[in-house]
Design a protein around this motif. Structure first.
Motif, mmCIF file in Angstrom:
data_model
loop_
_atom_site.group_PDB
_atom_site.id
_atom_site.type_symbol
_atom_site.label_atom_id
_atom_site.label_comp_id
_atom_site.label_asym_id
_atom_site.label_seq_id
_atom_site.Cartn_x
_atom_site.Cartn_y
_atom_site.Cartn_z
ATOM 1 N N CYS A 1 -8.658 -10.680 23.139
ATOM 2 C CA CYS A 1 -7.285 -10.308 22.767
ATOM 3 C C CYS A 1 -6.900 -10.946 21.433
ATOM 4 O O CYS A 1 -6.284 -10.289 20.581
ATOM 5 N N ASN B 1 -5.905 -8.964 18.016
ATOM 6 C CA ASN B 1 -4.625 -9.231 17.350
ATOM 7 C C ASN B 1 -4.794 -9.465 15.853
ATOM 8 O O ASN B 1 -3.875 -9.213 15.082
ATOM 9 N N VAL C 1 -1.173 -5.051 18.561
ATOM 10 C CA VAL C 1 -1.564 -5.001 19.970
ATOM 11 C C VAL C 1 -0.324 -5.088 20.846
ATOM 12 O O VAL C 1 0.496 -5.993 20.665
ATOM 13 N N ARG C 2 -0.221 -4.159 21.779
ATOM 14 C CA ARG C 2 0.868 -4.198 22.761
ATOM 15 C C ARG C 2 0.250 -4.233 24.153
ATOM 16 O O ARG C 2 -0.545 -3.363 24.508
ATOM 17 N N GLU C 3 0.582 -5.258 24.910
ATOM 18 C CA GLU C 3 0.070 -5.382 26.274
ATOM 19 C C GLU C 3 0.867 -4.457 27.182
ATOM 20 O O GLU C 3 2.089 -4.504 27.207
ATOM 21 N N ARG C 4 0.148 -3.627 27.946
ATOM 22 C CA ARG C 4 0.816 -2.679 28.839
ATOM 23 C C ARG C 4 0.704 -3.076 30.302
ATOM 24 O O ARG C 4 1.372 -2.491 31.142
ATOM 25 N N THR D 1 -1.345 -6.289 33.177
ATOM 26 C CA THR D 1 -2.433 -7.211 33.485
ATOM 27 C C THR D 1 -2.610 -7.307 34.988
ATOM 28 O O THR D 1 -1.680 -7.060 35.756
ATOM 29 N N LEU E 1 -4.245 -2.586 27.069
ATOM 30 C CA LEU E 1 -3.621 -2.736 25.764
ATOM 31 C C LEU E 1 -3.463 -1.386 25.061
ATOM 32 O O LEU E 1 -4.201 -0.446 25.347
ATOM 33 N N ARG E 2 -2.536 -1.350 24.156
ATOM 34 C CA ARG E 2 -2.439 -0.235 23.202
ATOM 35 C C ARG E 2 -2.660 -0.843 21.829
ATOM 36 O O ARG E 2 -1.964 -1.798 21.436
#
Length: 113
Positions: free
Chosen positions: A82, A86, A91-94, A96, A107-108
């Motif tokens: 990650c 980055n 990076v956008r966490e969608r 976990t 992630l997106r």
């Protein structure tokens, strides 16, 4: 070791993401280049990346469009990947999911502006 699965992207963008990861975590194994699949079914590009604490920082990398990425592996290894992503992408966490010793992160990835 982390399994990286990419969806919703072109072969070229998949290659860009994998190139960034192979730069950040060098290996003596040649990188697998994504190949066009036969037919018109949805594609999932996958690779297994071995991480190291002494990763090489990466800079911004171009993407033609957004990429959906799922990382699955040991908690520390997923966190290291990650961090590397980055450095190259927005990076956008969608989401976990964590287990006893494993972690999965959705992630997106987008190009940095």
């Amino acid at each position: 070791m982390v399994t990286v699965s990419l969806t919703g992207t072109s072969k070229e963008d998949a290659a860009t993401v994998f190139d960034v990861l192979h730069t950040a975590f060098p290996t003596d194994r040649p990188a697998d280049l994504p190949e066009d699949p036969p037919g018109s079914r949805p594609v999932v590009w996958t690779a297994r990346i071995a991480t190291a604490d002494d990763r090489i920082p990466t800079g911004p990398a171009p993407l033609a469009g957004p990429v959906s990425a799922t990382l699955q592996g040991g908690c520390l290894a997923v966190d290291l990947l990650c961090e590397a992503l980055n450095g190259a992408f927005m990076v956008r966490e969608r989401g976990t999911a964590s287990g006893d010793q494993e972690k999965e992160v959705d992630l997106r990835l987008d190009a940095k502006r």
